[in-house]
Design an enzyme around this catalytic site. Structure first.
Site, mmCIF file in Angstrom:
data_model
loop_
_atom_site.group_PDB
_atom_site.id
_atom_site.type_symbol
_atom_site.label_atom_id
_atom_site.label_comp_id
_atom_site.label_asym_id
_atom_site.label_seq_id
_atom_site.Cartn_x
_atom_site.Cartn_y
_atom_site.Cartn_z
ATOM 1 C CG HIS A 1 -1.861 1.131 1.299
ATOM 2 N ND1 HIS A 1 -3.137 1.090 0.781
ATOM 3 C CD2 HIS A 1 -1.703 2.375 1.820
ATOM 4 C CE1 HIS A 1 -3.723 2.271 0.991
ATOM 5 N NE2 HIS A 1 -2.873 3.062 1.621
ATOM 6 C CD GLU A 2 2.353 3.818 3.570
ATOM 7 O OE1 GLU A 2 2.957 4.878 3.341
ATOM 8 O OE2 GLU A 2 1.145 3.791 3.831
ATOM 9 C CD GLU B 1 -5.614 5.626 1.859
ATOM 10 O OE1 GLU B 1 -5.706 4.594 2.520
ATOM 11 O OE2 GLU B 1 -4.521 6.122 1.568
#
Ligand SMILES: [Zn+2]
Length: 292
Positions: free
Chosen positions: A161-162, A224
């Protein structure tokens, strides 16, 4: 900076009435700088979604700042003395990083690969439930997030995700927006020479490095969902089961009732996150199955 209200049958800019000279100057500066910045740096395409992101900051300047600030964070932090956990963070990180590079090459963005000088460090801080990736692949994981990640696969969810945010260059968009909103649209190099400490603080806020939750800036819903989608692809390509992203986010939102984890403050979980993840899984799963 400037707001409008409806009064006496016409719209009035209330902010302008309060502090005219500064606000007008700042606003005019924004208007003058914006087209120049657009011409010089323009937009950049996000892998997978093909959205054009607004990039007003030259990548080389952002990378220089990132590498300096990362070193500062490491100097001020206590690195974990647990060799096993540190090794796990580095090993999972390297696998996800290799997968990000091959993903960039496959997306026609081979030129971007040279910007990444990957580094993964585990910071000893059980109270901080957080992890972040600065531009150029400088990653920190805090020991406080390890009870939520539980194992290598859970860690791959977070790092995917990062790194997803990083390769989609969300940081450049956030820094561009922050410079427009807080520094009157100043170029990063000018901001750094005129207001060095404010600019560095802004950078830390943009990348979720703030120490207090109040200073953290949440990623937008759009960012996101892009990071979730890219993250699943990256972890699957690195050989981790992307279905494990769902229980990780469930653990994250159920745990820590007393205090919102920093990671959730910067990566707010929209109601639709789990549903979105389920929708993205068919795209990511074949890569995982190929690796087995
Ligand atoms: Zn996020």
């Amino acid at each position: 900076m400037m707001s409008e209200s409806f009064s006496d049958g016409k719209w009035v800019a209330t902010g302008l009435r309060q502090t005219p000279p500064t606000v007008i100057l700042t606003f005019v500066r924004c208007l003058l700088l914006l087209p120049v910045a657009l011409l010089v740096w323009g937009c950049s395409e996000v892998p997978i979604t093909h959205r054009e992101g607004l990039h007003l900051v030259p990548e080389s300047e952002l990378l220089t700042l990132s590498f300096q600030e990362y070193d500062q964070v490491l100097k001020k932090s206590k690195l974990s003395a647990d060799q096993g956990k540190t090794h796990m963070v580095r090993a999972v990180g390297e696998k996800v990083a290799r997968s990000a590079e091959s993903f960039l090459r496959d997306s026609g963005q081979s030129a971007a690969v040279k910007n990444y000088h990957w580094e993964f460090n585990l910071i000893e801080d059980d109270k901080t439930v957080n992890a972040w990736c600065m531009p150029g692949g400088k990653v920190a994981v805090y020991t406080g997030i390890l009870p939520y990640t539980q194992d290598e696969t859970g860690l791959a969810v977070v790092l995917g995700h990062e790194i997803g945010h990083a390769i989609a260059e969300h940081g450049n968009e956030r820094m561009s927006q922050a410079l427009l909103a807080n520094m009157g649209g100043m170029a990063l190099s000018v901001a750094l020479s005129e207001k060095p400490s404010e600019t560095r603080d802004l950078f830390m806020t943009v990348f979720g490095v703030g120490v207090t939750v109040g200073a953290l800036l949440p990623y937008s819903r759009l960012h996101e969902s892009e990071a979730d989608r890219i993250g699943l692809m990256l972890m699957a390509r690195a050989g981790y089961d992307p279905r494990e992203a769902i229980p990780f986010w469930e653990r994250m939102s159920k745990g820590s009732k007393a205090k919102t984890p920093e990671f959730l403050s910067t990566h707010p979980a929209p109601e639709s996150r789990i549903e979105n993840l389920r929708n993205y899984l068919p795209e990511a799963l074949p890569y995982y199955q190929k690796r087995r």
